[in-house]
Design a protein around this motif. Structure first.
Motif, PDB file in Angstrom:
ATOM      1  N   MET A 191       0.850  -1.196   0.000  1.00  0.00           N
ATOM      2  CA  MET A 191       0.000   0.000   0.000  1.00  0.00           C
ATOM      3  C   MET A 191       0.885   1.245   0.000  1.00  0.00           C
ATOM      4  SD  MET A 191      -3.126   0.967   2.592  1.00  0.00           S
ATOM      5  CE  MET A 191      -4.132  -0.390   2.001  1.00  0.00           C
ATOM      6  N   ASP A 192       0.575   2.169  -0.908  1.00  0.00           N
ATOM      7  CA  ASP A 192       1.403   3.362  -1.083  1.00  0.00           C
ATOM      8  C   ASP A 192       0.896   4.479  -0.175  1.00  0.00           C
ATOM      9  OD1 ASP A 192       3.064   5.331  -1.923  1.00  0.00           O
ATOM     10  OD2 ASP A 192       2.739   5.002  -4.063  1.00  0.00           O
ATOM     11  N   TYR A 193       1.338   4.468   1.076  1.00  0.00           N
ATOM     12  CA  TYR A 193       0.851   5.436   2.050  1.00  0.00           C
ATOM     13  C   TYR A 193       1.236   6.865   1.677  1.00  0.00           C
ATOM     14  CZ  TYR A 193       0.853   0.975   4.526  1.00  0.00           C
ATOM     15  OH  TYR A 193       0.671  -0.338   4.860  1.00  0.00           O
ATOM     16  N   ILE A 194       2.452   7.042   1.159  1.00  0.00           N
ATOM     17  CA  ILE A 194       2.912   8.380   0.800  1.00  0.00           C
ATOM     18  C   ILE A 194       2.038   8.958  -0.309  1.00  0.00           C
ATOM     19  CG2 ILE A 194       4.841   9.759  -0.029  1.00  0.00           C
ATOM     20  CD1 ILE A 194       5.201   8.588   2.766  1.00  0.00           C
ATOM     21  N   ARG A 195       1.688   8.140  -1.277  1.00  0.00           N
ATOM     22  CA  ARG A 195       0.827   8.618  -2.363  1.00  0.00           C
ATOM     23  C   ARG A 195      -0.544   9.022  -1.828  1.00  0.00           C
ATOM     24  NH1 ARG A 195      -2.977   6.346  -5.672  1.00  0.00           N
ATOM     25  NH2 ARG A 195      -2.559   4.227  -4.916  1.00  0.00           N
ATOM     26  N   TYR A 196      -1.067   8.237  -0.898  1.00  0.00           N
ATOM     27  CA  TYR A 196      -2.361   8.578  -0.305  1.00  0.00           C
ATOM     28  C   TYR A 196      -2.280   9.916   0.443  1.00  0.00           C
ATOM     29  CZ  TYR A 196      -3.857   3.765  -1.252  1.00  0.00           C
ATOM     30  OH  TYR A 196      -4.191   2.588  -1.855  1.00  0.00           O
ATOM     31  N   LEU A 197      -1.184  10.120   1.155  1.00  0.00           N
ATOM     32  CA  LEU A 197      -1.002  11.386   1.876  1.00  0.00           C
ATOM     33  C   LEU A 197      -0.925  12.548   0.892  1.00  0.00           C
ATOM     34  CD1 LEU A 197       1.607  10.333   4.601  1.00  0.00           C
ATOM     35  CD2 LEU A 197      -0.795  10.882   4.984  1.00  0.00           C
ATOM     36  N   ASN A 198      -0.158  12.377  -0.169  1.00  0.00           N
ATOM     37  CA  ASN A 198      -0.002  13.445  -1.157  1.00  0.00           C
ATOM     38  C   ASN A 198      -1.320  13.747  -1.860  1.00  0.00           C
ATOM     39  OD1 ASN A 198       2.739  13.832  -0.660  1.00  0.00           O
ATOM     40  ND2 ASN A 198       3.365  12.297  -2.165  1.00  0.00           N
ATOM     41  N   GLU A 199      -2.035  12.694  -2.256  1.00  0.00           N
ATOM     42  CA  GLU A 199      -3.314  12.893  -2.929  1.00  0.00           C
ATOM     43  C   GLU A 199      -4.331  13.558  -2.004  1.00  0.00           C
ATOM     44  OE1 GLU A 199      -5.030   9.594  -4.936  1.00  0.00           O
ATOM     45  OE2 GLU A 199      -3.188   9.064  -6.002  1.00  0.00           O
ATOM     46  N   SER A 200      -4.315  13.180  -0.752  1.00  0.00           N
ATOM     47  CA  SER A 200      -5.238  13.780   0.214  1.00  0.00           C
ATOM     48  C   SER A 200      -4.902  15.243   0.441  1.00  0.00           C
ATOM     49  CB  SER A 200      -5.194  13.019   1.537  1.00  0.00           C
ATOM     50  OG  SER A 200      -5.550  11.664   1.350  1.00  0.00           O
ATOM     51  N   PHE A 201      -3.612  15.551   0.474  1.00  0.00           N
ATOM     52  CA  PHE A 201      -3.186  16.949   0.643  1.00  0.00           C
ATOM     53  C   PHE A 201      -3.616  17.785  -0.561  1.00  0.00           C
ATOM     54  CE2 PHE A 201      -0.139  20.381  -0.040  1.00  0.00           C
ATOM     55  CZ  PHE A 201      -0.213  21.047   1.170  1.00  0.00           C
ATOM     56  N   ASP A 202      -3.391  17.272  -1.764  1.00  0.00           N
ATOM     57  CA  ASP A 202      -3.780  17.994  -2.978  1.00  0.00           C
ATOM     58  C   ASP A 202      -5.291  18.191  -3.031  1.00  0.00           C
ATOM     59  OD1 ASP A 202      -1.139  18.119  -3.775  1.00  0.00           O
ATOM     60  OD2 ASP A 202      -1.265  16.342  -5.061  1.00  0.00           O
ATOM     61  N   TYR A 203      -6.031  17.163  -2.642  1.00  0.00           N
ATOM     62  CA  TYR A 203      -7.495  17.230  -2.616  1.00  0.00           C
ATOM     63  C   TYR A 203      -7.956  18.323  -1.650  1.00  0.00           C
ATOM     64  CZ  TYR A 203     -12.321  15.437  -2.151  1.00  0.00           C
ATOM     65  OH  TYR A 203     -13.686  15.293  -2.126  1.00  0.00           O
ATOM     66  N   THR A 204      -7.340  18.351  -0.465  1.00  0.00           N
ATOM     67  CA  THR A 204      -7.700  19.340   0.553  1.00  0.00           C
ATOM     68  C   THR A 204      -7.343  20.745   0.100  1.00  0.00           C
ATOM     69  OG1 THR A 204      -7.287  17.683   2.271  1.00  0.00           O
ATOM     70  CG2 THR A 204      -7.415  19.971   2.979  1.00  0.00           C
ATOM     71  N   PHE A 233      -4.334  -1.198   9.205  1.00  0.00           N
ATOM     72  CA  PHE A 233      -3.853  -0.711  10.501  1.00  0.00           C
ATOM     73  C   PHE A 233      -2.707   0.281  10.314  1.00  0.00           C
ATOM     74  CE2 PHE A 233      -0.738  -1.189  13.966  1.00  0.00           C
ATOM     75  CZ  PHE A 233      -1.490  -0.682  15.013  1.00  0.00           C
ATOM     76  N   ILE A 234      -1.743  -0.071   9.484  1.00  0.00           N
ATOM     77  CA  ILE A 234      -0.600   0.818   9.258  1.00  0.00           C
ATOM     78  C   ILE A 234      -1.056   2.117   8.597  1.00  0.00           C
ATOM     79  CG2 ILE A 234       1.582   1.099   8.006  1.00  0.00           C
ATOM     80  CD1 ILE A 234       2.037  -1.896   8.330  1.00  0.00           C
ATOM     81  N   ALA A 235      -1.971   1.998   7.634  1.00  0.00           N
ATOM     82  CA  ALA A 235      -2.463   3.190   6.934  1.00  0.00           C
ATOM     83  C   ALA A 235      -3.115   4.160   7.909  1.00  0.00           C
ATOM     84  CB  ALA A 235      -3.452   2.786   5.847  1.00  0.00           C
ATOM     85  N   PHE A 236      -3.961   3.652   8.785  1.00  0.00           N
ATOM     86  CA  PHE A 236      -4.638   4.522   9.743  1.00  0.00           C
ATOM     87  C   PHE A 236      -3.658   5.043  10.796  1.00  0.00           C
ATOM     88  CE2 PHE A 236      -9.004   2.359   8.958  1.00  0.00           C
ATOM     89  CZ  PHE A 236      -9.079   3.003   7.737  1.00  0.00           C
ATOM     90  N   LEU A 237      -2.675   4.228  11.156  1.00  0.00           N
ATOM     91  CA  LEU A 237      -1.659   4.685  12.104  1.00  0.00           C
ATOM     92  C   LEU A 237      -0.855   5.836  11.505  1.00  0.00           C
ATOM     93  CD1 LEU A 237      -0.316   4.191  14.856  1.00  0.00           C
ATOM     94  CD2 LEU A 237       1.239   2.598  13.723  1.00  0.00           C
ATOM     95  N   VAL A 238      -0.512   5.728  10.231  1.00  0.00           N
ATOM     96  CA  VAL A 238       0.204   6.809   9.547  1.00  0.00           C
ATOM     97  C   VAL A 238      -0.627   8.088   9.573  1.00  0.00           C
ATOM     98  CG1 VAL A 238       1.007   7.605   7.281  1.00  0.00           C
ATOM     99  CG2 VAL A 238       1.582   5.311   8.071  1.00  0.00           C
ATOM    100  N   LEU A 239      -1.911   7.964   9.286  1.00  0.00           N
ATOM    101  CA  LEU A 239      -2.794   9.129   9.297  1.00  0.00           C
ATOM    102  C   LEU A 239      -2.837   9.777  10.675  1.00  0.00           C
ATOM    103  CD1 LEU A 239      -4.992  10.917   7.974  1.00  0.00           C
ATOM    104  CD2 LEU A 239      -6.663   9.172   8.653  1.00  0.00           C
ATOM    105  N   ILE A 240      -3.004   8.965  11.702  1.00  0.00           N
ATOM    106  CA  ILE A 240      -3.075   9.486  13.072  1.00  0.00           C
ATOM    107  C   ILE A 240      -1.780  10.198  13.455  1.00  0.00           C
ATOM    108  CG2 ILE A 240      -3.224   8.818  15.507  1.00  0.00           C
ATOM    109  CD1 ILE A 240      -5.113   6.548  14.602  1.00  0.00           C
TER     110      ILE A 240
END
Length: 224
Positions: free
Chosen positions: A1-14, A170-177
């Motif tokens: 799972m590409d956590y960094i990509r999810y973070l970047n996409e979420s940031f761009d979306y926001t 679990f890791i994805a949500f932990l990264v978000l938190i």
């Protein structure tokens, strides 16, 4: 799972949702104070809407917010029940070792009590993690279908989470938190300006987290 990509996409979306859209930002700030409304908006973001939806249809936002609160409350019930059982289980070995005139019962000494407490503590932590993941996926399923009952289709939720991978989720949500907590702590450490900025950015945190959760949900096809 590409956590960094999810973070970047979420940031761009926001950023796209709020930057330069000051009326929308102001409306979402008001919704943050009247929390059922911001919960309802979070549900709309989790529905997969792209770009971010306008905060309109306030009655619908309120109703959706109440639905999200109901889902959260229902999924906390097992945790509260386990907490009650944990308390009662702790009392059993303690009382059995302190009955006047009988002495400690075999196999129920203080060591046994410690083992019981530790075992239940582990179960308690696991229950919190499992219920939190189920509640999150259930909330997204509610957002995607519009039906409250879909948030409690446990077999479907377990199947979907299994496809994504429990550890991955679990890791994805932990990264978000961790990311949100670090940013909030940094802001809180800035005198005067920090708490104000934290409040002003509250809609951004909601949109960021909701979009990130939606991406994790979409990382594997949801069962019908």
């Amino acid at each position: 799972m590409d956590y960094i990509r999810y973070l970047n996409e979420s940031f761009d979306y926001t950023k796209e949702a709020l930057w330069g859209r000051w009326v929308r930002w102001l409306l979402l700030l008001i919704a943050s104070i009247l929390f059922p409304f911001i919960y309802g908006y979070s549900l709309r973001v989790m529905s997969g809407a792209k770009p971010a939806p306008e905060p309109q249809g306030w009655i619908g936002l309120f109703i959706d917010g109440i639905k999200l609160i109901i889902v959260s409350l229902v999924y906390t019930i097992p945790v509260f029940l386990l907490a009650a059982v944990s308390f009662l289980a702790y009392l059993v070995p303690v009382s059995s070792t302190t009955t006047p005139g009988t002495g400690p019962a075999p196999g129920l000494g203080p060591e046994f009590g410690i083992v019981v407490v530790l075992a239940i503590l582990v179960l308690f932590v696991v229950a919190i993690i499992v219920c939190s993941i189920l509640a999150t996926f259930g909330s997204v399923r509610l957002a995607r279908t519009g039906r409250l009952g879909e948030a409690f289709r446990f077999g479907t939720l377990f199947a979907h989470i299994g496809r994504v991978g429990w550890l991955n989720v679990f890791i994805a949500f932990l990264v978000l938190i961790v990311v949100i907590t670090v940013v909030e702590l940094i802001l809180m450490l800035i005198p005067i300006i920090g708490p104000i900025a934290l409040f002003l950015l509250s809609p951004a945190f909601v949109i960021f987290a909701s979009r990130y959760i939606a991406l994790v949900y979409e990382s594997a096809p949801a069962p019908a």
